[in-house]
Enzyme design. Structure first.
Site, PDB file in Angstrom:
ATOM      1  CD  GLN A  20      79.424 -18.609  -2.238  1.00 41.20           C
ATOM      2  OE1 GLN A  20      78.239 -18.389  -2.045  1.00 41.20           O
ATOM      3  NE2 GLN A  20      79.874 -19.122  -3.363  1.00 41.20           N
ATOM      4  CG  HIS A 116      73.985 -18.603   0.998  1.00 38.80           C
ATOM      5  ND1 HIS A 116      73.382 -17.871  -0.019  1.00 38.80           N
ATOM      6  CD2 HIS A 116      74.795 -19.479   0.365  1.00 38.80           C
ATOM      7  CE1 HIS A 116      73.824 -18.287  -1.197  1.00 38.80           C
ATOM      8  NE2 HIS A 116      74.708 -19.269  -0.994  1.00 38.80           N
ATOM      9  CD  GLU A 162      71.318 -23.152  -4.311  1.00 42.64           C
ATOM     10  OE1 GLU A 162      72.251 -23.908  -3.981  1.00 42.64           O
ATOM     11  OE2 GLU A 162      71.312 -22.508  -5.363  1.00 42.64           O
ATOM     12  CG  ASN A 299      69.334 -19.647  -6.286  1.00 40.46           C
ATOM     13  OD1 ASN A 299      68.745 -18.585  -6.331  1.00 40.46           O
ATOM     14  ND2 ASN A 299      70.088 -20.013  -5.254  1.00 40.46           N
ATOM     15  CD  GLU A 377      72.528 -18.145  -5.876  1.00 45.35           C
ATOM     16  OE1 GLU A 377      73.220 -18.969  -6.527  1.00 45.35           O
ATOM     17  OE2 GLU A 377      72.437 -18.156  -4.638  1.00 45.35           O
ATOM     18  CB  SER A 432      83.276 -21.238  -6.755  1.00 49.52           C
ATOM     19  OG  SER A 432      82.559 -22.355  -7.151  1.00 49.52           O
ATOM     20  CD1 TRP A 433      79.033 -22.522  -2.720  1.00 47.96           C
ATOM     21  CD2 TRP A 433      79.917 -22.606  -0.660  1.00 47.96           C
ATOM     22  NE1 TRP A 433      78.409 -21.570  -1.945  1.00 47.96           N
ATOM     23  CE2 TRP A 433      78.915 -21.601  -0.688  1.00 47.96           C
ATOM     24  CE3 TRP A 433      80.609 -22.839   0.530  1.00 47.96           C
ATOM     25  CZ2 TRP A 433      78.597 -20.830   0.423  1.00 47.96           C
ATOM     26  CZ3 TRP A 433      80.280 -22.077   1.637  1.00 47.96           C
ATOM     27  CH2 TRP A 433      79.297 -21.089   1.584  1.00 47.96           C
ATOM     28  CE  LYS A 439      81.344 -23.140 -11.762  1.00 52.77           C
ATOM     29  NZ  LYS A 439      80.524 -24.206 -11.167  1.00 52.77           N
ATOM     30  CE1 TYR A 441      78.315 -19.245 -11.632  1.00 56.44           C
ATOM     31  CE2 TYR A 441      80.053 -19.690 -10.038  1.00 56.44           C
ATOM     32  CZ  TYR A 441      79.032 -20.141 -10.868  1.00 56.44           C
ATOM     33  OH  TYR A 441      78.730 -21.484 -10.929  1.00 56.44           O
TER      34      TYR A 441
HETATM   35  C1  BG6 Z   1      74.305 -21.675  -5.743  1.00 57.35           C
HETATM   36  C2  BG6 Z   1      74.712 -21.127  -4.400  1.00 57.35           C
HETATM   37  O1  BG6 Z   1      74.075 -23.012  -5.543  1.00 57.35           O
HETATM   38  O2  BG6 Z   1      75.233 -21.690  -6.767  1.00 57.35           O
HETATM   39  C3  BG6 Z   1      75.909 -20.204  -4.437  1.00 57.35           C
HETATM   40  O3  BG6 Z   1      73.635 -20.503  -3.756  1.00 57.35           O
HETATM   41  C4  BG6 Z   1      76.941 -20.784  -5.385  1.00 57.35           C
HETATM   42  O4  BG6 Z   1      76.385 -20.045  -3.138  1.00 57.35           O
HETATM   43  C5  BG6 Z   1      76.338 -20.819  -6.781  1.00 57.35           C
HETATM   44  O5  BG6 Z   1      78.170 -20.175  -5.367  1.00 57.35           O
HETATM   45  C6  BG6 Z   1      77.293 -21.314  -7.853  1.00 57.35           C
HETATM   46  O6  BG6 Z   1      77.804 -22.551  -7.483  1.00 57.35           O
HETATM   47  P1  BG6 Z   1      79.346 -22.881  -7.594  1.00 57.35           P
HETATM   48  O7  BG6 Z   1      79.503 -24.231  -7.002  1.00 57.35           O
HETATM   49  O8  BG6 Z   1      79.670 -22.858  -9.037  1.00 57.35           O
HETATM   50  O9  BG6 Z   1      80.029 -21.799  -6.836  1.00 57.35           O
END
Ligand code: BG6
Length: 475
Positions: A20, A116, A162, A299, A377, A432-433, A439, A441
Site C-alpha cells: 500500500q 500483509h 487479517e 484491527n 489498526e 486502499s485495496w 479513501k 486514512y
Molecule cells: C485493514 C487492512 O483491513 O483495513 C489494511 O489491514 C486496510 O491493509 C485497512 O487498508 C482499511 O481498509 P480499506 O479497505 O478501507 O483500505
C-alpha cells in the site's frame, strides 16, 4: 491516556503495509507480488509508485519521530526479499534493514508483519497459493529466514495480517483474486490453512529460542443482532463465526469449539458445499502455538448489525465512497442492516466505538490464553481536502473518530484488559485495496503527484496525545 494507568511502556504508533505504501514495484531486484498482477481499475491508482515509501521511508520515519511515536508497524513484501518465494534478494533485505536501523536509531520499535495480503506471484504460479501445503512450507522457510536475519533488531513480529479479510474477499465477496463469490467452503479452508501456517511459524520461532515477541493480527468487527428476536440473534452468531470466531478459536484457543464448527457447517450446508476437514494433528500444532503466542493484534474499524435472512447471497461493495450503496446479505448467514441512528463513513462503515470495548472484552474473556493485546489498526477513511500549502488539512471528523475509540480503549484498560499499544491506521495516505486513492486514512496527507507529505490536524492532535499521555480534546 488515563491518569493512574502506567502508560510508560504503552506503544503509541502508526501502521502501514508494504504494497500500500512502498511503490518501487520492480526496483532493487523485487519480484512481482500477487497484488502487482491484480487487476486494478484504470486510473484509480498507480500502485507501481503508491506513496513511494521506497524512496521516502527516511522522511516518513522522521515524521513519526516528530510526532513522538514509539513504534512503527509495517510489512515485509515477501517478493522483495525472495522474488521467487525461495531465493534471497540481497537488495530487498537491505531495504528493510535500512528501515529497521533508522527506526532503532530514532527510538522507534520496528514491528514487521510477514504477510500483509501479498505473496510472490511466482509461488502462485508454482503451487497455487495458500491452497497448497507446499506454499505453506515456503512461507515457514521465509519466516525462519527473516527471524534469523533480523534477530536482535526486531523484538516484535506479526505473522499474518487479517487472515479472514483476505479469504473473505477472495472467496465470498469476490473483490480479490481469484475473485470467487459465495464459496464459503473455500473461504473457511483458506482461513484454516492460514491459522495453521501462523501456528507453525509461532512454534518455529519459539523452538529456535528467540527472546522477542510474536503475535497475529485479526480484523475484528463486533457483530450485534438488529433486534432481540431469535432469528436475528442467530444471524449475528453466524456472521460472527464467519468474520471472527473461526480464526479466533484457531489462533487464540488452539482448538475449534464444537459450537464454532456447528455454525461453520450450517453456513456451508446452506450453500450446498462440503464441510471442511479438521485434522486432529493440525489442532495439536494450533494448541502448541496458542499457548506460546505473545500477543494478539486487533484491527477494529466498525461493527455490524444483523437480521435474519433466507434468500440468495447479494453483495454490493461500496468501493466508491457513495454513501448508502453497500448491500450485504448472505445465504446461510444473514443480512447486514444500517441502524438509522448510527453514523457511518462515506464507505458505509458503521461508526460504533463501543464495539471496540465489547470486542476487546470478548477476546480477553473468551480466550484465557490471551495475555497481551495491541490495537494494531484503527482509523477513519475520509475524503480529505487539500486547500493549499498554507492551510492546514482539517480532518476533525477523523480526530473525533480516533478520540472516541481511544476512550473505549482506555475504558478497557481500566477494566483490567491488557492492552499494551495503539497504532493509527495509517501513518500517511496510501492505496486502499478496493477503494483506490480517494479513501484517505493518513495522519499525513500525500499529494500523489509530487509525493509531498503534509501534516493533517489529526497529526498534531496525535502528537499532543503522545506527549501528554492524555486523550486531548478536539479544538
Ligand atoms: C485493514 C487492512 O483491513 O483495513 C489494511 O489491514 C486496510 O491493509 C485497512 O487498508 C482499511 O481498509 P480499506 O479497505 O478501507 O483500505
Amino acid at each position: 491516556m488515563k491518569k493512574g494507568i502506567n502508560m510508560n511502556k504503552f506503544l503509541w504508533g502508526a501502521s502501514t503495509s508494504g504494497f500500500q505504501v512502498e511503490g518501487g514495484y520492480n526496483l532493487g531486484g523485487k519480484g512481482l507480488s500477487t497484488t502487482d498482477v491484480r487487476h486494478v481499475k484504470e486510473g484509480i491508482a498507480d500502485t507501481k509508485v503508491a506513496s513511494d515509501h521506497y524512496h521516502h521511508f527516511k522522511e516518513d520515519i522522521l515524521l513519526m519521530k516528530e510526532l513522538g511515536l514509539k513504534a512503527y508497524r509495517f510489512s515485509f513484501c515477501w517478493a522483495r526479499i525472495m522474488p521467487d518465494g525461495h531465493h534471497v534478494n540481497q537488495e530487498g533485505l537491505e531495504f528493510y534493514d535500512q528501515i529497521i536501523q533508522l527506526c532503532l536509531e530514532n527510538d522507534i520499535e520496528p514491528i514487521p508483519t510477514l504477510y500483509h495480503f501479498e505473496m510472490p506471484q511466482a509461488l502462485v504460479d508454482e503451487f497455487g497459493g495458500w491452497k497448497s501445503r507446499k506454499c505453506i512450507d515456503a512461507f515457514v522457510e521465509y519466516a525462519k529466514f527473516c527471524f534469523k536475519e533480523y534477530a536482535g533488531e526486531v523484538r516484535y513480529w506479526i505473522t499474518i495480517n487479517e487472515p479472514t479479510s483476505m479469504a473473505g474477499q477472495q472467496y465470498v465477496g469476490g473483490t480479490f483474486p481469484p475473485a470467487y463469490k459465495d464459496q464459503f467452503d473455500k473461504c473457511f479452508k483458506a482461513e484454516y490453512n492460514q491459522n495453521l501456517v501462523h501456528a507453525r511459524i509461532v512454534n518455529a520461532y519459539k523452538e529456535a529460542g528467540y527472546t522477542g515477541q510474536i503475535g497475529i493480527v485479526h480484523a475484528l468487527q463486533t457483530v450485534y443482532p438488529a433486534t432481540d428476536s431469535k432469528g436475528d440473534k442467530h444471524a449475528a452468531e453466524l456472521k460472527d463465526v464467519l468474520e471472527n470466531k473461526f480464526y479466533l478459536d484457531g489462533t487464540l484457543a488452539g482448538k475449534y469449539s464444537k459450537h464454532t464448527l456447528a455454525l461453520v457447517k450450517e453456513i456451508i450446508d446452506a450453500n450446498g458445499q462440503q464441510m471442511i476437514d479438521i485434522k486432529p494433528e493440525d489442532e495439536k500444532v494450533l494448541l502448541k502455538a496458542a499457548k506460546q503466542l505473545d500477543f494478539v493484534g486487533v484491527n477494529y474499524y466498525f461493527s455490524k448489525f444483523m437480521k435474519e435472512y433466507h434468500g440468495d447471497t447479494e453483495i454490493i461493495h461500496n468501493g466508491t465512497g457513495e454513501k448508502g450503496t453497500d448491500v450485504n446479505r448472505m445465504k446461510g448467514v444473514g443480512e447486514e442492516i444500517h441502524p438509522k441512528d448510527l453514523p457511518a463513513t462515506d464507505w458505509d462503515w458503521i461508526i460504533y466505538p463501543q464495539g471496540m470495548y465489547d470486542q476487546l472484552k470478548r477476546v480477553y474473556d473468551d480466550y484465557p490464553l490471551v495475555h497481551s493485546i495491541y490495537i494494531t489498526e484503527n482509523g477513519m477513511g475520509y475524503k480529505d481536502k487539500f486547500e493549499g500549502e498554507d492551510k492546514i488539512i482539517d480532518d476533525t471528523p477523523r480526530i473525533d473518530y480516533l478520540k472516541q475509540h481511544m476512550e473505549e480503549v482506555a475504558k478497557a484498560i481500566e477494566a483490567g484488559i491488557p492492552v499494551h499499544g495503539y497504532f493509527v491506521w495509517s501513518l500517511q495516505d496510501m492505496f486502499s485495496w478496493t477503494n483506490g486513492y480517494s479513501k484517505r486514512y493518513g495522519l499525513f496527507y500525500v499529494d500523489f503527484k509530487t509525493q509531498k507529505r503534509y501534516a493533517k490536524k489529526s497529526a498534531y492532535w496525535y502528537k499532543k496525545l503522545a506527549e501528554t499521555q492524555e486523550i486531548p480534546s478536539i479544538d
